[in-house]
Structure formats: C-alpha cells, structure tokens
Design a protein around this motif. Structure first.
Motif, mmCIF file in Angstrom:
data_model
loop_
_atom_site.group_PDB
_atom_site.id
_atom_site.type_symbol
_atom_site.label_atom_id
_atom_site.label_comp_id
_atom_site.label_asym_id
_atom_site.label_seq_id
_atom_site.Cartn_x
_atom_site.Cartn_y
_atom_site.Cartn_z
ATOM 1 N N ASP A 157 -11.682 10.684 -4.676
ATOM 2 C CA ASP A 157 -12.667 10.279 -5.670
ATOM 3 C C ASP A 157 -12.466 8.836 -6.130
ATOM 4 O O ASP A 157 -13.211 8.327 -6.956
ATOM 5 N N SER A 158 -11.438 8.180 -5.586
ATOM 6 C CA SER A 158 -11.142 6.783 -5.922
ATOM 7 C C SER A 158 -11.229 5.938 -4.660
ATOM 8 O O SER A 158 -10.495 6.174 -3.689
ATOM 9 N N ARG A 159 -12.147 4.966 -4.654
ATOM 10 C CA ARG A 159 -12.296 4.116 -3.469
ATOM 11 C C ARG A 159 -11.012 3.348 -3.170
ATOM 12 O O ARG A 159 -10.606 3.217 -2.012
ATOM 13 N N LEU A 160 -10.349 2.837 -4.237
ATOM 14 C CA LEU A 160 -9.091 2.114 -4.054
ATOM 15 C C LEU A 160 -8.015 3.049 -3.507
ATOM 16 O O LEU A 160 -7.326 2.719 -2.530
ATOM 17 N N GLY A 161 -7.874 4.221 -4.128
ATOM 18 C CA GLY A 161 -6.856 5.168 -3.691
ATOM 19 C C GLY A 161 -7.063 5.618 -2.265
ATOM 20 O O GLY A 161 -6.114 5.700 -1.472
ATOM 21 N N MET A 162 -8.321 5.914 -1.909
ATOM 22 C CA MET A 162 -8.651 6.350 -0.558
ATOM 23 C C MET A 162 -8.359 5.241 0.450
ATOM 24 O O MET A 162 -7.779 5.475 1.521
ATOM 25 N N GLY A 163 -8.746 4.016 0.085
ATOM 26 C CA GLY A 163 -8.566 2.891 1.001
ATOM 27 C C GLY A 163 -7.110 2.598 1.298
ATOM 28 O O GLY A 163 -6.720 2.448 2.461
ATOM 29 N N ILE A 164 -6.284 2.512 0.254
ATOM 30 C CA ILE A 164 -4.875 2.196 0.498
ATOM 31 C C ILE A 164 -4.131 3.360 1.126
ATOM 32 O O ILE A 164 -3.143 3.166 1.855
ATOM 33 N N SER A 165 -4.601 4.590 0.886
ATOM 34 C CA SER A 165 -3.977 5.750 1.531
ATOM 35 C C SER A 165 -4.209 5.695 3.034
ATOM 36 O O SER A 165 -3.285 5.925 3.831
ATOM 37 N N TRP A 166 -5.457 5.382 3.436
ATOM 38 C CA TRP A 166 -5.753 5.252 4.860
ATOM 39 C C TRP A 166 -5.003 4.078 5.472
ATOM 40 O O TRP A 166 -4.425 4.191 6.566
ATOM 41 N N LEU A 167 -4.988 2.938 4.784
ATOM 42 C CA LEU A 167 -4.284 1.762 5.291
ATOM 43 C C LEU A 167 -2.802 2.048 5.469
ATOM 44 O O LEU A 167 -2.211 1.737 6.511
ATOM 45 N N SER A 168 -2.198 2.639 4.453
ATOM 46 C CA SER A 168 -0.779 2.954 4.512
ATOM 47 C C SER A 168 -0.486 3.972 5.606
ATOM 48 O O SER A 168 0.500 3.850 6.347
ATOM 49 N N PHE A 169 -1.358 4.974 5.741
ATOM 50 C CA PHE A 169 -1.176 5.996 6.782
ATOM 51 C C PHE A 169 -1.210 5.367 8.172
ATOM 52 O O PHE A 169 -0.341 5.632 9.017
ATOM 53 N N LEU A 227 7.957 10.252 8.512
ATOM 54 C CA LEU A 227 7.093 11.427 8.447
ATOM 55 C C LEU A 227 6.868 11.864 7.003
ATOM 56 O O LEU A 227 5.782 12.348 6.653
ATOM 57 N N THR A 228 7.883 11.680 6.158
ATOM 58 C CA THR A 228 7.718 11.988 4.736
ATOM 59 C C THR A 228 6.625 11.116 4.136
ATOM 60 O O THR A 228 5.752 11.591 3.396
ATOM 61 N N TYR A 229 6.651 9.823 4.473
ATOM 62 C CA TYR A 229 5.630 8.914 3.983
ATOM 63 C C TYR A 229 4.261 9.227 4.581
ATOM 64 O O TYR A 229 3.242 9.140 3.889
ATOM 65 N N LEU A 230 4.223 9.575 5.856
ATOM 66 C CA LEU A 230 2.954 9.941 6.473
ATOM 67 C C LEU A 230 2.341 11.145 5.764
ATOM 68 O O LEU A 230 1.126 11.200 5.527
ATOM 69 N N GLY A 231 3.185 12.116 5.416
ATOM 70 C CA GLY A 231 2.715 13.282 4.671
ATOM 71 C C GLY A 231 2.171 12.879 3.316
ATOM 72 O O GLY A 231 1.114 13.361 2.883
ATOM 73 N N GLY A 232 2.886 11.982 2.634
ATOM 74 C CA GLY A 232 2.434 11.510 1.323
ATOM 75 C C GLY A 232 1.117 10.757 1.416
ATOM 76 O O GLY A 232 0.219 10.930 0.580
ATOM 77 N N CYS A 233 0.979 9.905 2.457
ATOM 78 C CA CYS A 233 -0.269 9.142 2.634
ATOM 79 C C CYS A 233 -1.429 10.074 2.974
ATOM 80 O O CYS A 233 -2.558 9.885 2.487
ATOM 81 N N ALA A 234 -1.163 11.081 3.825
ATOM 82 C CA ALA A 234 -2.205 12.058 4.155
ATOM 83 C C ALA A 234 -2.635 12.821 2.908
ATOM 84 O O ALA A 234 -3.829 13.084 2.706
ATOM 85 N N ALA A 235 -1.676 13.151 2.061
ATOM 86 C CA ALA A 235 -2.005 13.822 0.800
ATOM 87 C C ALA A 235 -2.842 12.898 -0.080
ATOM 88 O O ALA A 235 -3.781 13.343 -0.753
ATOM 89 N N GLY A 236 -2.524 11.607 -0.069
ATOM 90 C CA GLY A 236 -3.291 10.646 -0.850
ATOM 91 C C GLY A 236 -4.738 10.558 -0.388
ATOM 92 O O GLY A 236 -5.660 10.442 -1.201
ATOM 93 N N ILE A 237 -4.952 10.624 0.937
ATOM 94 C CA ILE A 237 -6.316 10.571 1.481
ATOM 95 C C ILE A 237 -7.156 11.711 0.923
ATOM 96 O O ILE A 237 -8.335 11.539 0.590
ATOM 97 N N ARG A 238 -6.547 12.880 0.791
ATOM 98 C CA ARG A 238 -7.292 14.045 0.297
ATOM 99 C C ARG A 238 -7.352 14.090 -1.228
ATOM 100 O O ARG A 238 -8.407 14.356 -1.804
ATOM 101 N N LEU A 239 -6.227 13.817 -1.889
ATOM 102 C CA LEU A 239 -6.163 13.982 -3.340
ATOM 103 C C LEU A 239 -6.798 12.826 -4.099
ATOM 104 O O LEU A 239 -7.190 12.987 -5.260
ATOM 105 N N LEU A 240 -6.884 11.644 -3.456
ATOM 106 C CA LEU A 240 -7.445 10.466 -4.129
ATOM 107 C C LEU A 240 -8.828 10.115 -3.597
ATOM 108 O O LEU A 240 -9.281 8.977 -3.726
ATOM 109 N N PRO A 283 0.809 -1.224 0.000
ATOM 110 C CA PRO A 283 0.000 0.000 0.000
ATOM 111 C C PRO A 283 0.836 1.265 0.000
ATOM 112 O O PRO A 283 0.456 2.269 -0.613
ATOM 113 N N MET A 284 1.980 1.254 0.700
ATOM 114 C CA MET A 284 2.866 2.420 0.689
ATOM 115 C C MET A 284 3.294 2.762 -0.728
ATOM 116 O O MET A 284 3.241 3.915 -1.167
ATOM 117 N N ALA A 285 3.721 1.730 -1.452
ATOM 118 C CA ALA A 285 4.196 1.926 -2.812
ATOM 119 C C ALA A 285 3.065 2.374 -3.730
ATOM 120 O O ALA A 285 3.246 3.259 -4.579
#
Length: 424
Positions: free
Chosen positions: A372-384, A357-370, A57-59
């Motif tokens: 509109d995508s259920r897959l993107g939102m889900g893996i962003s939250w999981l990875s975070f 923390l860099t990855y946490l920032g990226g995952c948090a950005a994914g939660i907001r920017l993705l 999920p991180m990747a």
C-alpha cells in the motif's frame, strides 16, 4: 511467531542509530577490506561502492517493516505474516544457524587483531575468542539494561579509530597500488561483493528490538536511514585506505587496519587498535547472541524448535535454552578451527548464503506487506533484485542453507507424521 508480554519501550532515536551502526559496523571492518582486496585487487572498491548503494534500500526495508510491525520475532515474523508460519520459521532457522558461525568468526577476528598487536600465538587467539564468546553469553544471561549506552560508546570508538586510520593513511596512498586496477577480471568483483555482504548484515538483528522503540515509525525509519549512510561511507573510505596503502595480501589481509595504524603511530597505535578490535567484536557478538537466543525461544514457543529452547532463567528471565544451544555450537566451531579442519576464510564465507536468504525473505515480505506504499514497494523490489543478484556469487556456501532447509523439512515431516498417528 507472536510473542507474549510487553517489552519496555526505552529505545529513542540516538540509541536506535547507535544500535543499528553497532550491529552492522562490527568485525567486518577489521577483516573484510583486506580479504576483498586480496580477491579483486583495487577493483574491490567497485564492490564496496555497489554494496554502499545496495545497503540503503536493504536497510530501509527492514526499517519500514519494523516501524509497521514491531515484533521481537524480527524478519521471521515479517515472513510468517506475509506468507506462511513455516516459511517464516525456515527464515528464522537460517538466521539462528548463521549466528553460531558468525559469532565465533567475529571473536576470532577481534582476537586476531589483539594477537597482531601483542604478538600472541594461535592458541592465545583461540583462548581469547573463547573468553569473548563466554563474556557475551554471560551478559545475555544477566540481561542488557545498559545495551543502548554501551552501543553509543562502541560506535564512537569505532568511528574514531576508522577516521584516524583513513585520514592518517592519506600521505601513504600511492597511485602504484591501484595498478592494475582489475587483475582478476569482473567475476572477482562479484565474488568480493558476495563476501562484503558480511559487512552489511545487522539490520535484521535490530528488528528483534523494534518492539522496544519508543516511536517505531521514527526510530526505525529515521534511525536506519542515518545509520546506513554513515556505515556506507565509513566502510568505503576504510577500504580505500587499505587498497591505497597496499595493506593487504597473505597474512596482512586479515589485519590490514592494524598495519595502517601501526604506520602512523608505531607499536602503541597497533596496540590501541588491537584492544579496540576486541571491544568492537564483543559488542557485535552480544547483539547477535541476544537476537538469536530470543529467536530460539520464539521458534520453540511456536513448536518449530526443540521444546528446551523455550526455557527461561527463573531468576533472570533470560532465554537460557537458546543460550545453551549457542554455547554448544560455539564450542564445536572453535574446536574445528583449533584443529585446522576449517579456516577463518572458509568460516566467514559459510553463513553468507544463509544471511542473504534471510534478507531475500525479508525483502519478499516487504513486497507483500508494504504494497500500500509506493516507496515501500519500490525499495522492497529494488532490494530484493539487487540482493538476488549477489546470491549466485556465494558459490558453495549455498549448501549450508540447503542443508538447514532439508533438516527443517524432515523435522516437520516426522512431526506431522507422529501427530497423525497420535490422533488415530
């Protein structure tokens, strides 16, 4: 953190897979399996399994963000777009200040493997590390037109050495080496997992190259998925061979792969691994110096770093300001290490919290920017959540990003104060 100009789109899927693997599967595989086993014993394999699952999920988060927002600013750009430019700049500084420590650690690791193979002194290790860093800086100054081809060759070399070590170690694996399985308790598994984060960083570095993907959607998502599976498997089986053969403890922990190969092929095998280690680590260093120097340039252009960071070579067009900054940091770190003020084990732990923390920032950005995508939102939250669970185990290394954050805040505060005075 917008960048000007257009970068040439020349990275296809094979090159993207090789770049991802080359950036992630670097010096960590030479050093960390033994150190993790020293911390948690055979139970370190649980930490490897956890991280192998976490890495996908991180990747994917980094791949999806790179596909949708290809930009040389990488994670810092994603965070700026999702939240605020200063938040993105802080994440950028976390990454930028992790590389001045991470690159020397990679160089010292490669040089240490060379020393183990050839019986070199501590002074020779430091000199070899300095040469590796110098070569990587020079390559980045001259440009990286053949970076894709180099990474393909390096990945092939890494995979060959690791597979040889794993397969060849099978006859030497003993049940006795797995008992007791958890000699230091469950907390040691968490501590080992935090250390292993070092082995799974690199996806964020390739995000700086996303603007150069021929088809960002294909190269970023498919490339990162294939690379994540390969990386997870190679790391786990290498760690299994290290634990199963008992190739760790004291001095052996930092050169476990050399010891495994040496058992198979004698001195000549160890020499091959030593030389391979040099090239593996140098390739990783080149990638990170390239990413950090470009990030330094981008931060300076946005007024979030000293102006001289934005200087480019008139002849090569490369970010000479960022390269000079990194060179000065490398010299300082190697000097501290040479005087034994700081150990290699401490150095490898120091930037861990910053990378997380860099990855946490990226995952948090994914939660907001993705969103509109259920897959993107889900893996962003999981990875975070999974990455956040690892963060408390970084311990004292949290002080490093805290120090960076304080310096950034003070710098921006005085900058704002001076701007207000100038406007009166």
């Amino acid at each position: 953190m917008e960048t000007t100009g257009k970068l040439k789109k020349s990275i296809g899927l094979p090159q993207a897979v090789a770049l991802y693997i080359g950036a992630v599967l670097g010096s960590g595989v030479l050093l960390v399996p033994g150190l993790a086993a020293e911390i948690a014993g055979p139970a370190s394999l649980l930490a490897w399994a956890i991280m192998a699952v976490l890495v996908l999920p991180m990747a994917l988060v980094m791949g999806l963000l790179s596909a949708r927002f290809p930009n040389a600013g990488g994670v810092a750009y994603f965070v700026s777009r999702a939240f605020h430019p200063k938040t993105g700049s802080l994440i950028g500084w976390f990454f930028l200040m992790a590389v001045p420590i991470g690159a020397p650690v990679a160089a010292l690791t490669g040089a240490g493997y060379m020393a183990a193979a050839f019986g070199l002194s501590r002074g020779a290790v430091i000199a070899t590390a300095a040469i590796m860093l110098g070569c990587a800086l020079l390559v980045n100054f001259l440009g990286m037109k053949v970076a894709g081809m180099v990474q393909v060759a390096v990945v092939a070399a890494i995979a060959s050495v690791l597979l040889t070590a794993v397969v060849g170690a099978v006859p030497s694996i003993e049940k006795a080496h797995f008992v007791p399985f958890m000699p230091h308790g469950w907390a040691s598994v968490g501590q080992a997992a935090a250390l292993l984060f070092w082995c799974f960083i690199g996806w964020e570095a390739v995000s700086h190259l996303s603007e150069e993907f021929v088809d960002p959607q294909r190269e970023a998502v498919k490339g990162v998925s294939v690379a994540a599976v390969i990386v997870g498997l190679l790391y786990f089986f290498t760690a299994f061979a290290t634990v199963g053969t008992g190739s760790y403890g004291a001095f052996a922990s930092s050169v476990s792969l050399v010891l495994i190969i040496e058992r198979l092929f004698g001195t000549s095998g160890a020499i091959v691994v030593g030389i391979t280690g040099i090239f593996i680590c140098t390739a990783t260093i080149i990638a990170y110096i390239g990413a950090a120097s470009r990030l330094a340039y981008a931060l300076a252009k946005e007024g979030m770093a000293p102006e001289w960071f934005s200087r480019l070579s008139a002849r090569q067009g490369t970010p000479v300001g960022g390269l000079l900054f990194l060179a000065a940091c490398f010299a300082l770190v190697l000097t501290l290490y040479s005087t034994e003020i700081i150990s290699l084990k401490t150095l490898i732990q120091l930037p861990n919290a910053t990378f997380i923390l860099t990855y946490l920032g990226g995952c948090a950005a994914g939660i907001r920017l993705l969103r509109d995508s259920r897959l993107g939102m889900g893996i962003s939250w999981l990875s975070f959540l999974l990455t956040a669970a690892v963060f408390p185990f970084t311990g004292w290394s949290m002080l490093y990003p805290l120090t960076i954050a304080v310096f950034c805040w003070l710098s921006w505060h005085f900058q704002k104060k001076n701007t207000s005075k100038a406007g009166r």
